[in-house]
Design a protein around this motif. Structure first.
Motif, short mmCIF file in Angstrom:
data_model
loop_
_atom_site.label_atom_id
_atom_site.label_comp_id
_atom_site.label_asym_id
_atom_site.label_seq_id
_atom_site.Cartn_x
_atom_site.Cartn_y
_atom_site.Cartn_z
N VAL A 50 0.84 -1.20 0.00
CA VAL A 50 0.00 0.00 0.00
C VAL A 50 0.87 1.25 0.00
N VAL A 51 1.91 1.25 0.85
CA VAL A 51 2.83 2.39 0.90
C VAL A 51 3.55 2.55 -0.44
N GLY A 52 3.92 1.44 -1.05
CA GLY A 52 4.62 1.50 -2.33
C GLY A 52 3.75 1.89 -3.50
N SER A 53 2.43 2.00 -3.29
CA SER A 53 1.51 2.39 -4.36
C SER A 53 1.03 3.83 -4.21
N ILE A 54 1.64 4.60 -3.32
CA ILE A 54 1.26 6.01 -3.14
C ILE A 54 1.62 6.79 -4.40
N GLU A 55 0.67 7.58 -4.89
CA GLU A 55 0.89 8.31 -6.13
C GLU A 55 2.00 9.35 -6.00
N PHE A 56 2.14 9.94 -4.83
CA PHE A 56 3.15 10.98 -4.62
C PHE A 56 4.56 10.43 -4.88
N LEU A 57 4.75 9.14 -4.63
CA LEU A 57 6.04 8.49 -4.88
C LEU A 57 6.15 7.95 -6.30
N GLY A 58 5.09 8.14 -7.10
CA GLY A 58 5.11 7.63 -8.46
C GLY A 58 4.67 6.20 -8.59
N ASN A 59 4.02 5.65 -7.55
CA ASN A 59 3.54 4.27 -7.56
C ASN A 59 4.64 3.31 -7.99
N PRO A 60 5.73 3.18 -7.18
CA PRO A 60 6.84 2.30 -7.57
C PRO A 60 6.45 0.85 -7.73
N VAL A 61 5.47 0.38 -6.95
CA VAL A 61 5.02 -1.01 -7.10
C VAL A 61 4.41 -1.23 -8.47
N GLY A 62 3.55 -0.30 -8.90
CA GLY A 62 2.95 -0.42 -10.22
C GLY A 62 3.98 -0.31 -11.34
N LEU A 63 4.98 0.57 -11.17
CA LEU A 63 6.03 0.71 -12.17
C LEU A 63 6.82 -0.59 -12.29
N PHE A 64 7.19 -1.18 -11.17
CA PHE A 64 7.94 -2.44 -11.20
C PHE A 64 7.13 -3.55 -11.85
N GLY A 85 4.50 2.62 -17.98
CA GLY A 85 4.95 2.66 -16.59
C GLY A 85 5.59 3.97 -16.22
N PHE A 86 6.55 4.46 -17.04
CA PHE A 86 7.26 5.70 -16.70
C PHE A 86 6.35 6.92 -16.83
N SER A 87 5.54 6.98 -17.89
CA SER A 87 4.64 8.13 -18.03
C SER A 87 3.58 8.14 -16.95
N ASP A 88 3.12 6.95 -16.55
CA ASP A 88 2.13 6.87 -15.47
C ASP A 88 2.73 7.36 -14.15
N SER A 89 3.96 7.00 -13.86
CA SER A 89 4.60 7.44 -12.62
C SER A 89 4.78 8.95 -12.59
N ILE A 90 5.25 9.53 -13.72
CA ILE A 90 5.42 10.99 -13.77
C ILE A 90 4.08 11.70 -13.63
N ALA A 91 3.05 11.17 -14.31
CA ALA A 91 1.72 11.79 -14.22
C ALA A 91 1.19 11.76 -12.80
N LYS A 92 1.43 10.68 -12.08
CA LYS A 92 0.92 10.57 -10.71
C LYS A 92 1.68 11.50 -9.77
N ILE A 93 2.99 11.65 -9.96
CA ILE A 93 3.75 12.56 -9.10
C ILE A 93 3.29 14.00 -9.30
N THR A 94 3.24 14.44 -10.55
CA THR A 94 2.84 15.82 -10.82
C THR A 94 1.37 16.06 -10.47
N GLY A 95 0.52 15.06 -10.70
CA GLY A 95 -0.88 15.21 -10.34
C GLY A 95 -1.08 15.35 -8.84
N SER A 96 -0.32 14.59 -8.05
CA SER A 96 -0.43 14.69 -6.59
C SER A 96 0.07 16.04 -6.09
N VAL A 97 1.18 16.51 -6.64
CA VAL A 97 1.69 17.82 -6.23
C VAL A 97 0.70 18.92 -6.62
N GLY A 98 0.14 18.82 -7.83
CA GLY A 98 -0.85 19.81 -8.26
C GLY A 98 -2.09 19.79 -7.40
N LYS A 99 -2.50 18.61 -6.96
CA LYS A 99 -3.67 18.49 -6.09
C LYS A 99 -3.42 19.16 -4.74
#
Length: 678
Positions: free
Chosen positions: A365-379, A424-438
């Motif tokens: 769950v911690v590894g799927s936080i969007e602010f971190l770019g969802n590293p579990v999903g990327l892997f 995977g990489f575009s999804d991680s970047i989108a989640k990081i920037t989306g979380s910061v924007g939120k």
């Protein structure tokens, strides 16, 4: 005779019967008739039947003379024993039964009653106290079979597709629960149903328990997604009253100081359940949670407040880091044999089993936080792409019948690797920037800006890279313009509502907004561009949507049959002009001929907008209307401000009469409510 265990710490306890140098191990967990015990007695042999019965909290072993007429076991002849030993010499269970020379009498069950229900689909609509449709549960391919015989009762249930939709407007997750894998066709749905359960109960009341031969439950991989607004609305709907929350802590006893060990007592109203086999298959849940503003609950229940600096900072931080995307939670299978327990105890066992499995995977769950770019999903995406890169050519080389299958496998594997890597990489970047924007959006303290941004993100999800760039540029421009214009607009709005104090509050909000709003625009620009690149890789994938548009309930709260036209009109009203009229109550609408125009009547105004882009052409509040005049080909509405005439063209006479009547009824009601105030 009563007994106690010699070695009570052993997991599997057995009782040993010893007669004339012949031993037999008996498990007291196996309630029911067991294989009879044959032992030497002088020159002959003797047989006793073995039965395990539950008497309250006690397990009783009953030994009695073997009666071939009453027993479900019969003796084999010498020739039968030799033949079966020769055929089944590799089966330990068969050899054990042959050793005692008994077999179960095969009694065919006589079916006395059976029925089967097949439903193509069924829907359940749930409304809350304020007559809002909360969820819509839809099931397709529902089958239920019940069979009753002289020996057993069996129930078999199957649901090919199960989906739960969030019917509240303004939410970020329109689908709460649905299967992760979409079936390709009807055969695939029948072979892999979303839910499959079977229960077989034996009609045996002689052993002191409710006897179940078998229970099984299978649930396919699910995707569960919800936001904070829906969660709070669900809590408001349920009104949980958990025992113990209202108890006085001083009256709670930490432990029982009595040293006596009482005899176990079974409650009379608690029936004992016995399962020969209880099998719950493994489950996987992809869990997502989004922090969001509270749109559908009462203002008094809003927990965030900009007047409290601690809550303000907490809200900004959690808006940024409190979002979880597709955390893969795997729940192991549970297989219990010969289990006897009451209903509450059995439920407690299941709760402990699944709660332990969940807590052991909190790191996912911690590894799927969007602010971190969802590293579990990327892997997972990268590893799946690498696996396809090697597996697809191997499949083409080994399984294919043609020489070109290997080349096609290489193409498919390479394509999958590139697709999943880009995703995977575009999804991680989108989640990081989306979380910061939120988080920055929550820091602006501008509710109207946050509302426009939220509704814009919901309606205009970029489907490919070009639309992502266009949507990102629009978001960037809106952030900059809103930040600059807020310097003038917010102090004036604060002065109108709160005088001098409101002016300075508005000035402070403007100072914060002039910095944060352009930053929000930059983050939204980056997020939309990367989301467009990500969605380009899934443009041909099937998009999951609500099964139906949320139901419309009139303001009077009278629940009627579901009307698709009214539901569509309400949906348009919630989205038109990026949600500017979100809090208006829908009354009626009429689709006009030509240019895809729609005339709509709400609780506060009359408007005409384009259905293709949901942009308002003109709108008038009831207080601004000078006159309304029906004509044979439409309705003329004159504005009080500038005497401008707005015409609604309606060529069909029945529609004209109906819409004119709706307008007249609403205007008369408005005038009646306004007259006492005047």
């Amino acid at each position: 005779m009563a007994y106690s265990w010699d070695l009570p710490y052993l997991k599997e306890k057995t009782l040993v019967l010893s007669v004339n140098d012949r031993e037999r191990e008996v498990s007291l967990q196996e309630i029911g008739s067991l294989v009879p015990f044959k032992f030497p007695a002088g020159d002959a042999s003797s047989i006793i039947s073995i039965d395990v019965v539950a008497e309250g909290p006690t397990q009783v072993l009953v030994l009695a003379d073997y009666d071939s007429k009453q027993s479900v076991f019969k003796q084999r002849t010498a020739s039968q024993m030799t033949l079966v030993e020769r055929d089944d010499s590799d089966r330990e269970s068969t050899k054990e039964m042959i050793k005692d020379g008994f077999e179960i009498i095969d009694v065919d069950a006589v079916i006395t009653f059976s029925f089967q229900i097949r439903l193509e689909g069924i829907g359940i609509s749930v409304l809350n106290q304020r007559m809002q449709e909360l969820i819509y549960v839809s099931m397709t391919g529902l089958e239920l079979r019940y069979t009753d015989s002289n020996m057993y009762q069996s129930v078999n249930m199957m649901v090919k597709w199960l989906q739960i939709d969030n019917q509240l407007y303004g939410g970020s997750s329109p689908i709460i629960l649905c299967p992760t894998q979409t079936p390709k066709d009807g055969k695939d749905a029948a072979a892999h149903p979303t839910l499959h359960s079977a229960l077989v109960r034996a009609k045996d009341d002689t052993h002191g328990v409710v006897y179940f031969k078998y229970f099984s439950a299978l649930l396919q991989e699910l995707t569960v997604s919800m936001d904070e607004d829906f969660l709070y609305t669900l809590l408001e709907f349920s009104k949980f009253n958990v025992p113990g929350w209202t108890e006085d802590p001083s009256k709670i006893q930490l432990c029982d100081e009595s040293l006596d060990v009482p005899e176990p007592v079974s409650k009379d109203d608690e029936s004992q359940l016995f399962f020969e086999v209880l099998h719950l298959h493994p489950m996987k849940v992809n869990l997502s949670f989004m922090r969001s503003d509270h749109v559908n609950i009462e203002e008094a229940q809003q927990k965030t407040s900009s007047h409290n600096p601690i809550m303000y900072i907490f809200n900004v931080l959690t808006m940024a880091i409190g979002n979880i995307d597709a955390a893969p939670i795997t729940l192991n299978a549970l297989l219990l044999e010969n289990v006897r327990a009451s209903g509450p105890v059995l439920v407690d066992v299941l709760q402990r089993h699944y709660s332990q499995d969940f807590f052991y995977q909190l790191h996912l769950v911690v590894g799927s936080i969007e602010f971190l770019g969802n590293p579990v999903g990327l892997f997972n995406n990268l590893s799946s792409g690498v696996a396809d890169f090697f597996y697809e050519p191997y499949q083409g080389f080994i399984m294919g019948d043609r020489p070109q299958d290997f080349g096609l496998g290489v193409v498919r594997g390479t394509s999958s690797l590139l697709k999943k890597t880009v995703f995977g990489f575009s999804d991680s970047i989108a989640k990081i920037t989306g979380s910061v924007g939120k988080g920055l959006s929550a820091a602006t303290m501008d509710k109207s800006f946050q509302e426009r941004r939220r509704l814009g993100n919901q309606r205009n999800t970029p489907k490919h890279a070009l639309s992502g760039f266009s949507k990102g540029a629009t978001s960037l421009a809106q952030g900059v313009v809103s930040g600059v214009t807020g310097i003038v607009e917010q102090p004036l709005a604060g002065a109108q509502s709160g005088g001098v104090e409101g002016f300075f509050k508005g000035l402070g909000k403007a100072a914060v907004g002039v910095v944060t709003k352009p930053l929000v625009g930059v983050m939204d620009f980056t997020s939309n561009v990367t989301s467009g690149i990500r969605n380009t890789t899934t443009v041909f994938d099937r998009d999951q949507r609500r099964k139906r548009i949320p139901r419309h309930v009139p303001k009077n709260g009278i629940l009627t049959m579901y009307d698709k036209s009214e539901a569509l009109g309400q949906s348009w009203l919630k989205q038109v002009d990026s949600g500017q009229y979100f809090y208006d109550d829908y009354i009626a609408h009429l689709v006009l001929k030509g240019d895809n125009m729609v005339a709509m009547l709400t609780s506060k105004r009359i408007m005409v907008f384009r259905a293709e882009n949901l942009k308002v052409e003109w709108e008038l509040e009831f207080a601004e209307i000078q006159s309304i005049a029906p004509f044979p080909r439409g309705i003329s509405i004159t504005s009080r401000r500038d005497r401008q005439e707005n015409f609604i063209p309606i060529f069909e006479q029945t529609s004209l009469t109906w819409f004119s009547g709706k307008i007249e009824e609403k205007v008369n009601q408005f005038n009646a409510e306004l007259k006492p105030l005047e």
